[in-house]
Design an enzyme around this catalytic site. Sequence first.
Site, PDB file in Angstrom:
ATOM      1  N   HIS A  95     -10.078  -4.230   5.962  1.00 48.68           N
ATOM      2  CA  HIS A  95     -11.395  -3.657   6.234  1.00 48.68           C
ATOM      3  C   HIS A  95     -11.937  -2.893   5.025  1.00 48.68           C
ATOM      4  CE1 HIS A  95      -9.385  -4.143  10.204  1.00 48.68           C
ATOM      5  NE2 HIS A  95     -10.530  -4.743  10.455  1.00 48.68           N
ATOM      6  N   GLU A 104      -4.286   3.063   4.366  1.00 47.64           N
ATOM      7  CA  GLU A 104      -4.025   1.902   3.507  1.00 47.64           C
ATOM      8  C   GLU A 104      -4.294   0.655   4.327  1.00 47.64           C
ATOM      9  OE1 GLU A 104      -0.122   2.167   1.863  1.00 47.64           O
ATOM     10  OE2 GLU A 104      -0.535   4.048   0.794  1.00 47.64           O
ATOM     11  N   SER A 116     -14.641  -7.654  12.729  1.00 43.86           N
ATOM     12  CA  SER A 116     -14.691  -6.295  12.178  1.00 43.86           C
ATOM     13  C   SER A 116     -15.108  -6.239  10.721  1.00 43.86           C
ATOM     14  CB  SER A 116     -13.322  -5.627  12.329  1.00 43.86           C
ATOM     15  OG  SER A 116     -12.324  -6.402  11.685  1.00 43.86           O
TER      16      SER A 116
END
Length: 369
Positions: free
Chosen positions: A339, A335, A155
Amino acid sequence: MAMNEWKFDFGCGEAVSGYMKVTANTKYDIAVGFGFMDITRVTARDRKEPGALKRDLCIPADTSFRVDVPDGNYTVSLLMGDWILPACTTLKASPGRLLLRNRTVSAGQFIRETVAVYVQGGHMNLTFSGSAPRVNALEITPAPHAITLFLAGDSTVTDQPEDGFPYAGWGQMLPQLLKHDVVVANHAVSGRSSKSFIDEGRLDVILNEMKANDFLFIQFGHNDQKPDEERATEPSTTYKKYLQQYIDGARNKGAFPVLVTSVQRRYFEPNGQLQNTHGPYLEAVRELSSEQTVPLIDLAEMSKSLFEELGAEEAKSIFMWGAPGEFAHFPGGIEDNTHFQEQGAIRIAGLISKGIREAAIWPLTMFLR
């Protein structure tokens, strides 16, 4: 016009010879194969000044121009400018791959920019934005012999969906840092480990597309730490064995593998130093690089230096940290210490560019912007 070439003249009036006309009312039609996805956000102007392609233009204010083309690699050449007003254009290829960022052109000036686009799904979506976007002409040409830089990862690398903006992976931001000689093919997928990526057949997809002299950048580790059987690997044994499959696969195709250590998470010690949340997985990649004579981009070390330089609070600007109401798609706030938001992903992509240069990865170093 050749069947494998698409040439568009944007603006008003008649098309220049050899070009298809695109006006503010050219809405995408599957029967035609091109057009704007939202014509309510497009304006056309005729400045009535000399220059066939420069005379008129379209102003696409945060909307996409779609062209149906076969899957593959393409070069896209854009003419941008305005006889009477300055222009500032950002260009992305869906899903959110940054090609040009705030490209400014003075009033009365025109520039031609050429970028590379990787197409999957049978169509190319080019999204125009910026404070004063302009497009005068556009040419699309197949680039089957261009170098393809394949990305395998998780990711932190992947093309994040546009409906999650400003959520972004560094692979999504990498195209703007490379000349059109290199096409970035981002196959990274959220949640995958070195093991699950292979087990799902994703490496096979890359290898089926890969040709000699292409590149494969490999960044895993975040999800190899997870305890589930589908993803878990052990740093000194199975992790290395799975990474070896990427290396061997690329080399068997006559392509060049490059190992990338996991980008760091935003977790700090009380003394201001960054925690190493990846443990021995980082050293396993470094060892494998040395053992197999594979170039290494030590993104873990570079991101550690960047985050420590910024400090715990300022480093939030890299990650998906937003107050309630700050990010449109996350109205309740977010938060996230793993990422990236788009500006942060741009910074991390810059570290990858720096790593290419420092590792002297030829000929990619020659094609860095």
